[in-house]
Design a protein around this motif. Structure first.
Motif, mmCIF file in Angstrom:
data_model
loop_
_atom_site.group_PDB
_atom_site.id
_atom_site.type_symbol
_atom_site.label_atom_id
_atom_site.label_comp_id
_atom_site.label_asym_id
_atom_site.label_seq_id
_atom_site.Cartn_x
_atom_site.Cartn_y
_atom_site.Cartn_z
ATOM 1 N N TYR A 1 0.869 -1.176 0.000
ATOM 2 C CA TYR A 1 0.000 0.000 0.000
ATOM 3 C C TYR A 1 0.905 1.226 0.000
ATOM 4 N N HIS A 2 0.664 2.174 -0.895
ATOM 5 C CA HIS A 2 1.589 3.307 -0.970
ATOM 6 C C HIS A 2 1.664 4.051 0.358
ATOM 7 N N GLY A 3 0.503 4.319 0.984
ATOM 8 C CA GLY A 3 0.565 4.850 2.352
ATOM 9 C C GLY A 3 0.066 6.258 2.560
ATOM 10 N N VAL A 4 -0.738 6.811 1.632
ATOM 11 C CA VAL A 4 -1.215 8.194 1.799
ATOM 12 C C VAL A 4 -1.982 8.383 3.105
ATOM 13 N N VAL B 1 -5.187 -11.523 6.709
ATOM 14 C CA VAL B 1 -4.013 -10.981 7.416
ATOM 15 C C VAL B 1 -2.770 -11.266 6.574
ATOM 16 N N PRO B 2 -2.004 -10.221 6.208
ATOM 17 C CA PRO B 2 -0.781 -10.472 5.424
ATOM 18 C C PRO B 2 0.353 -10.948 6.337
ATOM 19 N N ASP B 3 1.383 -11.493 5.731
ATOM 20 C CA ASP B 3 2.589 -11.837 6.492
ATOM 21 C C ASP B 3 3.510 -10.620 6.590
ATOM 22 N N ILE B 4 3.491 -9.798 5.521
ATOM 23 C CA ILE B 4 4.284 -8.564 5.483
ATOM 24 C C ILE B 4 3.372 -7.434 5.021
ATOM 25 N N PHE B 5 3.480 -6.269 5.649
ATOM 26 C CA PHE B 5 2.730 -5.076 5.265
ATOM 27 C C PHE B 5 3.775 -4.039 4.855
ATOM 28 N N HIS B 6 3.763 -3.624 3.575
ATOM 29 C CA HIS B 6 4.812 -2.760 3.033
ATOM 30 C C HIS B 6 4.195 -1.450 2.557
ATOM 31 N N THR B 7 4.652 -0.329 3.101
ATOM 32 C CA THR B 7 4.192 0.988 2.664
ATOM 33 C C THR B 7 5.383 1.910 2.395
#
Length: 370
Positions: free
Chosen positions: A249-252, A307-313
């Motif tokens: 997710y880009h993270g805005v 539920v993800p294993d990794i959440f990347h923003t």
């Protein structure tokens, strides 16, 4: 409905209208959206929950152990309240609060061999502050034996600086044409080893619609960025690498979470802690109608169903990582030195870093190239 389903099995919930008809002193529970949060004259908190039938007020007493949770709440998030009705049945006193959350029993999946992924974002090619030397050092490192296990590169948005994203941006541009920016980005991408699998999502500086969810790039831009045949997906997206699920997710919405929550709960210095709140709320942009532009799709694609294993923003240009209920949360910094605009809003970026994740253990090492 979808987030409420994660909560209804945990409480004996009733619709708002049914609670209004129950006798005073009854034990009640409700699942709903946070419609309003306000403090009372005596320092307690009044939270109005809304469901499909109506709204009902819940009072959180300031001396209860969960009063601290009120500071974490955002309007429009989904939660469950349990409590006791006042004598006149006009309000309920809160005894417990439940979030959709990541189950504490969550066990992440891992790869069955030693393989690594590099997680980066916010390259900002086209900006005068794009750090080409750092990028070249990163690309060179990927060709060395030290990086032999890096088989994946995940880019969480803002490949280019864009045009007209903020006032007077043109004064900070090195490349003023958006298509030329993507062509330059593609040339930089070609320096990455050809056998690395690349996954990319757009960000708010990219040439796609600003409202989230953002679709993957159009055909013309995909053609420009076709070096190494990257997998280009929407923002947000969940991708699976070696059996490990990664929510990109880009993270805005992190800007909004950091602005709304107390500094000890969310800050730019610890961006991963702001990400924890999105995992807890099981939604990447829980607040509607605020600063985060949200598209009125028929289905909400911003819910964190699985539920993800990794959440990347990315987006906030700060490096931070940690684990929340065994989900690895990483905000990956940027490849752009401080701009005048960032100086004006007091952001000191973490630039030229590449977090490297071992997919077999979910351990993180950070490589610095600036």
């Amino acid at each position: 409905d979808r987030l409420g389903a994660k909560l209804r099995g945990r409480v004996n919930h009733r619709p708002a209208t049914a609670i209004q008809d129950m006798p005073g002193g009854s034990e009640v529970a409700m699942v709903g959206l946070v419609n309003d949060i306000r403090s009372t004259a005596s320092g307690h908190w009044l939270i109005e929950l809304e469901d499909a039938t109506g709204t009902f007020p819940w009072l959180v007493m300031k001396d209860r152990e969960y009063a601290d949770l009120v500071g974490e709440l955002l309007c429009d998030e989904v939660l469950a309240m349990e409590g006791t009705l006042a004598d006149d049945s006009g309000i309920a006193f809160v005894d417990a609060m439940h979030f959709p959350d990541v189950p504490r029993t969550h066990e992440p999946s891992t790869a069955d061999r030693h393989v690594q992924a590099a997680l980066i974002s916010d390259v900002h090619v086209g900006s005068q502050e794009f750090m080409a030397d750092a990028w070249n050092a990163f690309a060179d490192w990927l060709h060395t034996p030290d990086a032999q296990h890096v088989e994946y590169l995940l880019l969480a948005g803002d490949m280019v600086e864009g045009v007209g994203v903020y006032p007077d941006q043109d004064e900070e541009l090195d490349i003023v044409d958006i298509y030329e920016q993507y062509e330059a980005f593609s040339e930089h991408l070609k320096k990455i080893p050809g056998d690395i699998e690349i996954v990319m999502i757009p960000g708010n500086h990219d040439a796609v619609r600003l409202a989230e969810p953002q679709p993957g790039f159009d055909e013309e831009l995909r053609t420009i960025m076709s070096a190494h045949d990257p997998q280009i997906v929407s923002n947000p997206s969940t991708v699976t690498l070696e059996g490990v699920s990664v929510l990109m997710y880009h993270g805005v919405s992190l800007d909004e979470v950091i602005a709304e929550l107390p500094e000890d709960k969310a800050s730019y210095d610890d961006p991963h802690k702001a990400m924890y709140h999105l995992l807890k709320k099981r939604h990447v942009a829980p607040q509607f109608g605020g600063h985060t532009r949200l598209a009125p799709e028929e289905k909400d694609y911003l819910i964190i169903d699985e539920v993800p294993d990794i959440f990347h923003t990315g987006h906030v240009h700060k490096l931070g990582f940690g684990k929340y209920h065994d989900v690895l949360a990483i905000n990956s910094g940027c490849w752009q030195a401080q701009t005048d605009f960032q100086k004006s809003v007091n952001i000191d970026p973490d630039a030229g870093f590449a977090p490297i994740v071992d997919l077999d253990t979910l351990d993180v090492t950070v490589q610095k190239f600036s």
